[in-house]
Design a protein around this motif. Sequence first.
Motif, PDB file in Angstrom:
ATOM      1  N   LEU A   1     -29.083  -6.377 -14.858  1.00  0.00           N
ATOM      2  CA  LEU A   1     -29.322  -7.748 -14.415  1.00  0.00           C
ATOM      3  C   LEU A   1     -28.321  -8.679 -15.082  1.00  0.00           C
ATOM      4  O   LEU A   1     -28.041  -8.549 -16.280  1.00  0.00           O
ATOM      5  N   VAL A   2     -27.791  -9.632 -14.294  1.00  0.00           N
ATOM      6  CA  VAL A   2     -26.724 -10.507 -14.786  1.00  0.00           C
ATOM      7  C   VAL A   2     -27.135 -11.974 -14.652  1.00  0.00           C
ATOM      8  O   VAL A   2     -27.664 -12.390 -13.626  1.00  0.00           O
ATOM      9  N   HIS A   3     -26.853 -12.723 -15.714  1.00  0.00           N
ATOM     10  CA  HIS A   3     -27.032 -14.180 -15.676  1.00  0.00           C
ATOM     11  C   HIS A   3     -25.697 -14.817 -16.046  1.00  0.00           C
ATOM     12  O   HIS A   3     -25.154 -14.570 -17.128  1.00  0.00           O
ATOM     13  N   GLN A   4     -25.137 -15.611 -15.119  1.00  0.00           N
ATOM     14  CA  GLN A   4     -23.837 -16.238 -15.361  1.00  0.00           C
ATOM     15  C   GLN A   4     -24.017 -17.530 -16.137  1.00  0.00           C
ATOM     16  O   GLN A   4     -24.769 -18.414 -15.733  1.00  0.00           O
ATOM     17  N   ILE A   5     -23.304 -17.651 -17.251  1.00  0.00           N
ATOM     18  CA  ILE A   5     -23.404 -18.829 -18.116  1.00  0.00           C
ATOM     19  C   ILE A   5     -22.332 -19.848 -17.777  1.00  0.00           C
ATOM     20  O   ILE A   5     -22.595 -21.047 -17.672  1.00  0.00           O
ATOM     21  N   ASP A   6     -21.099 -19.400 -17.631  1.00  0.00           N
ATOM     22  CA  ASP A   6     -20.032 -20.253 -17.122  1.00  0.00           C
ATOM     23  C   ASP A   6     -19.100 -19.381 -16.294  1.00  0.00           C
ATOM     24  O   ASP A   6     -19.455 -18.253 -15.944  1.00  0.00           O
ATOM     25  N   GLU A   7     -17.911 -19.870 -16.006  1.00  0.00           N
ATOM     26  CA  GLU A   7     -17.026 -19.153 -15.090  1.00  0.00           C
ATOM     27  C   GLU A   7     -16.733 -17.726 -15.538  1.00  0.00           C
ATOM     28  O   GLU A   7     -16.633 -16.817 -14.706  1.00  0.00           O
ATOM     29  N   ASP A   8     -16.589 -17.508 -16.839  1.00  0.00           N
ATOM     30  CA  ASP A   8     -16.196 -16.184 -17.326  1.00  0.00           C
ATOM     31  C   ASP A   8     -17.149 -15.602 -18.358  1.00  0.00           C
ATOM     32  O   ASP A   8     -16.856 -14.564 -18.945  1.00  0.00           O
ATOM     33  N   THR A   9     -18.285 -16.225 -18.594  1.00  0.00           N
ATOM     34  CA  THR A   9     -19.236 -15.745 -19.591  1.00  0.00           C
ATOM     35  C   THR A   9     -20.543 -15.341 -18.919  1.00  0.00           C
ATOM     36  O   THR A   9     -21.091 -16.094 -18.111  1.00  0.00           O
ATOM     37  N   PHE A  10     -21.040 -14.148 -19.276  1.00  0.00           N
ATOM     38  CA  PHE A  10     -22.222 -13.609 -18.612  1.00  0.00           C
ATOM     39  C   PHE A  10     -23.167 -12.998 -19.642  1.00  0.00           C
ATOM     40  O   PHE A  10     -22.732 -12.396 -20.633  1.00  0.00           O
ATOM     41  N   SER A  11     -24.446 -13.156 -19.390  1.00  0.00           N
ATOM     42  CA  SER A  11     -25.481 -12.487 -20.161  1.00  0.00           C
ATOM     43  C   SER A  11     -25.995 -11.329 -19.306  1.00  0.00           C
ATOM     44  O   SER A  11     -26.438 -11.532 -18.171  1.00  0.00           O
ATOM     45  N   VAL A  12     -25.908 -10.112 -19.837  1.00  0.00           N
ATOM     46  CA  VAL A  12     -26.265  -8.917 -19.068  1.00  0.00           C
ATOM     47  C   VAL A  12     -27.417  -8.193 -19.763  1.00  0.00           C
ATOM     48  O   VAL A  12     -27.323  -7.852 -20.947  1.00  0.00           O
ATOM     49  N   THR A  13     -28.489  -7.974 -19.034  1.00  0.00           N
ATOM     50  CA  THR A  13     -29.678  -7.325 -19.587  1.00  0.00           C
ATOM     51  C   THR A  13     -29.668  -5.835 -19.266  1.00  0.00           C
ATOM     52  O   THR A  13     -29.578  -5.438 -18.099  1.00  0.00           O
ATOM     53  N   ALA A  14     -29.756  -5.030 -20.319  1.00  0.00           N
ATOM     54  CA  ALA A  14     -29.807  -3.578 -20.181  1.00  0.00           C
ATOM     55  C   ALA A  14     -31.053  -3.054 -20.887  1.00  0.00           C
ATOM     56  O   ALA A  14     -31.807  -3.825 -21.497  1.00  0.00           O
ATOM     57  N   ASP A  15     -31.261  -1.760 -20.833  1.00  0.00           N
ATOM     58  CA  ASP A  15     -32.446  -1.165 -21.456  1.00  0.00           C
ATOM     59  C   ASP A  15     -32.481  -1.381 -22.962  1.00  0.00           C
ATOM     60  O   ASP A  15     -33.553  -1.514 -23.551  1.00  0.00           O
ATOM     61  N   ASN A  16     -31.309  -1.391 -23.588  1.00  0.00           N
ATOM     62  CA  ASN A  16     -31.251  -1.506 -25.046  1.00  0.00           C
ATOM     63  C   ASN A  16     -30.982  -2.932 -25.523  1.00  0.00           C
ATOM     64  O   ASN A  16     -30.573  -3.151 -26.665  1.00  0.00           O
ATOM     65  N   GLY A  17     -31.174  -3.910 -24.644  1.00  0.00           N
ATOM     66  CA  GLY A  17     -31.025  -5.300 -25.063  1.00  0.00           C
ATOM     67  C   GLY A  17     -30.103  -6.095 -24.157  1.00  0.00           C
ATOM     68  O   GLY A  17     -29.744  -5.664 -23.061  1.00  0.00           O
ATOM     69  N   ILE A  18     -29.718  -7.270 -24.665  1.00  0.00           N
ATOM     70  CA  ILE A  18     -28.867  -8.184 -23.908  1.00  0.00           C
ATOM     71  C   ILE A  18     -27.453  -8.167 -24.485  1.00  0.00           C
ATOM     72  O   ILE A  18     -27.272  -8.245 -25.701  1.00  0.00           O
ATOM     73  N   ALA A  19     -26.476  -8.059 -23.612  1.00  0.00           N
ATOM     74  CA  ALA A  19     -25.070  -8.076 -24.020  1.00  0.00           C
ATOM     75  C   ALA A  19     -24.399  -9.319 -23.457  1.00  0.00           C
ATOM     76  O   ALA A  19     -24.718  -9.767 -22.360  1.00  0.00           O
ATOM     77  N   MET A  20     -23.474  -9.867 -24.229  1.00  0.00           N
ATOM     78  CA  MET A  20     -22.698 -11.021 -23.803  1.00  0.00           C
ATOM     79  C   MET A  20     -21.296 -10.568 -23.431  1.00  0.00           C
ATOM     80  O   MET A  20     -20.615  -9.908 -24.220  1.00  0.00           O
ATOM     81  N   VAL A  21     -20.880 -10.920 -22.212  1.00  0.00           N
ATOM     82  CA  VAL A  21     -19.572 -10.511 -21.694  1.00  0.00           C
ATOM     83  C   VAL A  21     -18.705 -11.746 -21.473  1.00  0.00           C
ATOM     84  O   VAL A  21     -19.163 -12.731 -20.876  1.00  0.00           O
ATOM     85  N   HIS A  22     -17.456 -11.680 -21.966  1.00  0.00           N
ATOM     86  CA  HIS A  22     -16.476 -12.746 -21.744  1.00  0.00           C
ATOM     87  C   HIS A  22     -15.299 -12.106 -21.000  1.00  0.00           C
ATOM     88  O   HIS A  22     -14.451 -11.441 -21.606  1.00  0.00           O
ATOM     89  N   LEU A  23     -15.261 -12.313 -19.701  1.00  0.00           N
ATOM     90  CA  LEU A  23     -14.264 -11.632 -18.887  1.00  0.00           C
ATOM     91  C   LEU A  23     -12.841 -12.078 -19.198  1.00  0.00           C
ATOM     92  O   LEU A  23     -11.916 -11.249 -19.239  1.00  0.00           O
ATOM     93  N   ARG A  24     -12.645 -13.358 -19.415  1.00  0.00           N
ATOM     94  CA  ARG A  24     -11.284 -13.841 -19.662  1.00  0.00           C
ATOM     95  C   ARG A  24     -10.698 -13.212 -20.924  1.00  0.00           C
ATOM     96  O   ARG A  24      -9.523 -12.845 -20.972  1.00  0.00           O
ATOM     97  N   SER A  25     -11.528 -13.073 -21.952  1.00  0.00           N
ATOM     98  CA  SER A  25     -11.079 -12.481 -23.218  1.00  0.00           C
ATOM     99  C   SER A  25     -11.165 -10.965 -23.208  1.00  0.00           C
ATOM    100  O   SER A  25     -10.718 -10.304 -24.147  1.00  0.00           O
TER     101      SER A  25
END
Length: 347
Positions: A260-284
């Motif tokens: 499951l994905v929640h978009q925070i801004d243009e390139d930042t996403f909060s992603v929910t997995a079985d072992n917790g929540i991960a923060m993804v920064h696509l630009r970086s």
Amino acid sequence: MISGTPEHGYAVLDGYRHMLMTINEGSKTSLKLDDKGRFKYFFASYGAWIMGFVHMRKVLAVDGTFLRVDKECDAAYEYFFEKLLDIVPDTSELCIISDRHPSIEKTLSKFYSEAYHGCCTRHLGENARKKFHCGAFLGHYYHATKAYRRDVFHDHFEQIRIINAEVADYLENVGFHKWSRTYFPGNRYDVLTSNIAESVNAMFNEAREFPIIALFNDISKRWSEKFHKRRMAYAKLKTTFVPLAETKIMANKNLGNKLLVHQIDEDTFSVTADNGIAMVHLRSKICSCREFDLDKIPCQHAMAALRHKFGDEYGKMIYEYSSLYYKVESYILVYADPIYPVPAEEF
């Protein structure tokens, strides 16, 4: 007898190295004699190796060779790293993996102060096992070496301490930054051991008994064959990346499809997995799980973020967010130049 005598080989070695450089454009060689004019060291790097390394991940494995002209010592490694520096520059992008031999450690700091130095995890684990007569910790040790996240690393390291506190102290004194992927300050990708150097030694187990000219021509022949086979194999591939990278991409895509994905801004996403929540920064090109950062291929969380951002086109975008080192085109360039043995009739 066919290969000639050792005396003849050493007598014509200087001429041989000049021919090697003439036939293999861009090669670097060096011959060092002692005070009495006798053979001491010979350094050779083929032009094909030098040009190919430009397109490879900047990780080197260093280990002693089977040639016992001189034992591993400060002088031998100073000669080697001094000559290597003419080919491979000292930069923070470079990572050098070794077995922690004192002479390697000492001379690396002299010639490669900007590069990051890591130790072979297999050597370290085996040294600890022999030193403390304990192998029960090895499972947790290898999990710790491969861990991307520090919490996972410490979970396994605490298990090592419970099994054998002396082993844990020994590993800690070596330095987590030397042997653990998560604490390593540079990028060693998935190169955790110096096994590749030992594999090269095994290739020439028989040739080690040859006179020196025959030995180096056997080295030339074997590498020439390997370069040709790999050049042909990669030229036939129809994929964007090499097979191992494509396999990892497919596995991460399948895992990412379930998140499951929640978009925070243009390139930042909060992603929910079985072992917790991960923060993804696509630009970086980073993720809090650190797999994206270190492997340079989108992890499952980054795959989910790419799918959310690009929709049906995200399959193409995966390659834009991965390292160019994995491209088939890069691998073809690695093996593009041939290696030529010096013709026997020249001598």
